[in-house]
Write an enzyme that holds these catalytic residues in place. Sequence first.
Site, mmCIF file in Angstrom:
data_model
loop_
_atom_site.group_PDB
_atom_site.id
_atom_site.type_symbol
_atom_site.label_atom_id
_atom_site.label_comp_id
_atom_site.label_asym_id
_atom_site.label_seq_id
_atom_site.Cartn_x
_atom_site.Cartn_y
_atom_site.Cartn_z
ATOM 1 N N ASN A 121 112.450 64.300 82.830
ATOM 2 C CA ASN A 121 113.092 63.027 82.523
ATOM 3 C C ASN A 121 114.605 63.113 82.680
ATOM 4 O OD1 ASN A 121 110.523 62.335 81.922
ATOM 5 N ND2 ASN A 121 110.773 62.436 79.696
ATOM 6 N N ASP A 138 116.540 60.814 81.089
ATOM 7 C CA ASP A 138 117.009 59.828 80.106
ATOM 8 C C ASP A 138 117.830 60.406 78.961
ATOM 9 O OD1 ASP A 138 115.073 61.080 78.475
ATOM 10 O OD2 ASP A 138 113.571 59.518 78.827
ATOM 11 N N HIS A 193 114.962 67.469 86.915
ATOM 12 C CA HIS A 193 115.326 66.450 87.904
ATOM 13 C C HIS A 193 116.730 65.895 87.684
ATOM 14 C CE1 HIS A 193 110.826 65.528 88.958
ATOM 15 N NE2 HIS A 193 111.320 66.508 89.684
ATOM 16 N N CYS A 214 133.822 57.340 96.486
ATOM 17 C CA CYS A 214 134.812 58.292 95.958
ATOM 18 C C CYS A 214 136.184 58.025 96.595
ATOM 19 C CB CYS A 214 134.322 59.687 96.318
ATOM 20 S SG CYS A 214 135.344 61.034 95.720
ATOM 21 N N GLY A 228 103.026 63.952 78.237
ATOM 22 C CA GLY A 228 103.363 62.725 78.952
ATOM 23 C C GLY A 228 103.695 62.857 80.417
ATOM 24 N N THR A 229 102.944 63.681 81.121
ATOM 25 C CA THR A 229 103.129 63.706 82.582
ATOM 26 C C THR A 229 101.786 63.622 83.281
ATOM 27 O OG1 THR A 229 103.909 64.942 84.502
ATOM 28 C CG2 THR A 229 103.284 66.256 82.583
ATOM 29 N N ASN A 251 98.529 63.360 75.955
ATOM 30 C CA ASN A 251 98.603 62.274 76.947
ATOM 31 C C ASN A 251 97.425 61.341 76.662
ATOM 32 O OD1 ASN A 251 98.601 60.689 79.353
ATOM 33 N ND2 ASN A 251 99.561 62.363 80.476
ATOM 34 N N GLU A 265 96.023 59.429 78.603
ATOM 35 C CA GLU A 265 95.141 59.436 79.784
ATOM 36 C C GLU A 265 95.064 60.856 80.318
ATOM 37 O OE1 GLU A 265 93.693 56.713 80.818
ATOM 38 O OE2 GLU A 265 94.810 55.389 79.452
ATOM 39 N N ALA A 284 102.372 60.083 72.642
ATOM 40 C CA ALA A 284 103.221 61.210 72.235
ATOM 41 C C ALA A 284 103.747 61.066 70.803
ATOM 42 C CB ALA A 284 104.388 61.345 73.215
HETATM 43 N N1 APR Z 1 102.594 59.241 75.361
HETATM 44 C C1 APR Z 1 102.252 60.253 76.191
HETATM 45 N N2 APR Z 1 101.968 60.083 77.494
HETATM 46 C C2 APR Z 1 102.021 58.832 77.977
HETATM 47 C C3 APR Z 1 102.372 57.724 77.182
HETATM 48 C C4 APR Z 1 102.664 57.965 75.813
HETATM 49 N N3 APR Z 1 102.998 56.970 74.983
HETATM 50 N N4 APR Z 1 102.353 56.617 77.963
HETATM 51 C C5 APR Z 1 102.009 57.028 79.200
HETATM 52 N N5 APR Z 1 101.813 58.358 79.219
HETATM 53 C C6 APR Z 1 101.453 59.225 80.340
HETATM 54 C C7 APR Z 1 100.618 58.580 81.412
HETATM 55 O O1 APR Z 1 99.235 58.631 81.074
HETATM 56 C C8 APR Z 1 100.957 59.452 82.620
HETATM 57 O O2 APR Z 1 100.106 60.571 82.686
HETATM 58 O O3 APR Z 1 102.654 59.609 80.978
HETATM 59 C C9 APR Z 1 102.380 59.922 82.335
HETATM 60 C C10 APR Z 1 103.451 59.271 83.174
HETATM 61 O O4 APR Z 1 103.261 59.626 84.495
HETATM 62 P P1 APR Z 1 104.368 59.337 85.599
HETATM 63 O O5 APR Z 1 104.849 57.937 85.490
HETATM 64 O O6 APR Z 1 103.813 59.782 86.906
HETATM 65 O O7 APR Z 1 105.585 60.252 85.115
HETATM 66 P P2 APR Z 1 105.892 61.776 85.411
HETATM 67 O O8 APR Z 1 104.656 62.589 85.444
HETATM 68 O O9 APR Z 1 106.954 62.171 84.462
HETATM 69 O O10 APR Z 1 106.502 61.677 86.872
HETATM 70 C C11 APR Z 1 107.078 62.795 87.471
HETATM 71 O O11 APR Z 1 107.778 61.396 89.269
HETATM 72 O O12 APR Z 1 108.858 59.681 90.458
HETATM 73 C C12 APR Z 1 108.960 60.830 89.787
HETATM 74 O O13 APR Z 1 110.972 61.940 89.531
HETATM 75 C C13 APR Z 1 110.083 61.093 88.838
HETATM 76 O O14 APR Z 1 110.248 62.796 87.128
HETATM 77 C C14 APR Z 1 109.405 61.806 87.696
HETATM 78 C C15 APR Z 1 108.191 62.400 88.379
#
Ligand code: APR
Length: 254
Positions: A107, A109, A124, A153, A192-193, A218, A220, A237
């Site tokens: 993240n 953020d 990232h 710049c 959460g990924t 997660n 899902e 989370a």
């Molecule tokens: N708590 C936990 N997990 C959650 C929640 C929650 N409240 N809400 C959603 N999720 C999960 C979803 O089920 C999913 O598996 O978070 C995940 C989000 O997936 P992505 O949107 O693909 O995010 P991420 O895996 O962080 O993406 C990786 O993709 O585009 C890029 O660079 C960007 O760092 C990012 C990378």
Amino acid sequence: MDRDMTETLLERAVALIKASSYTVAFTGAGISHESGVPTFRGPDGLWSRYDPRVLEIDFFFRHPKESWAAIREMFFSADHPPEPNPAHLLLARMEAQGLLHAVITMNIDNLHHRAGSRNVIEYHGNTREAVCTLCRRRYTAREVLGMEAPPTCSCGGLIKPDFVFFGEAIPAEAYTRSVDEARRAQCLLVVGTAGVVYPAASIPHIAERAGAHIIEINPEPSSYTESITEVYLPLKAAEAAILLARHLEIDLDL
Ligand code: APR
């Protein structure tokens, strides 16, 4: 999931955390969802509203104005900056108590830092700063957002946010440190990924091959759930964090 099942899974997760002398967290967009930060994939994800090409490095150089307009909306348009939620807080408190040793996050953020985590690897990059693509001069996000788009710049170079675009390499230090932490981990908390964007998505596999137990939070299933996850908590989370905090006797000051 019924309450008994949840309790059993929480107890298994806590047993793995307590038995581990080196625990690492690997976090993705889902950990910040309950802070109001959108994920990338899924029905309400950023990629349902924006074309991912705006974050492709080649597209950015060819269409900087278009990319910057989308970037501002995606990452800098909230009225109030998002606040850390119980999941960020739990990881920070676990680190303070010696139960967690590093956070590797995809993240951008800043919420792990804001929650008080110290050993954070921003795989990232982040949204705090921007960098000139020509002379490498660094700018704060605030400075750049005050410029006319696309920000330029004083040397004439195009300024780019200091996060990794598609088609760019992972910053060497973040990459090496992450691999080191993953190899060292006896327990890896994956929060959460979806586990689909490489090379970041390889981190849990590196940890697992080196012997780490994988705990996953997660709502899902992800690419790890059926393959390397040992304890899967199918919860949001923040919800999981509140339950884990109770089991670990950590006060989140909520
Ligand atoms: N708590 C936990 N997990 C959650 C929640 C929650 N409240 N809400 C959603 N999720 C999960 C979803 O089920 C999913 O598996 O978070 C995940 C989000 O997936 P992505 O949107 O693909 O995010 P991420 O895996 O962080 O993406 C990786 O993709 O585009 C890029 O660079 C960007 O760092 C990012 C990378």
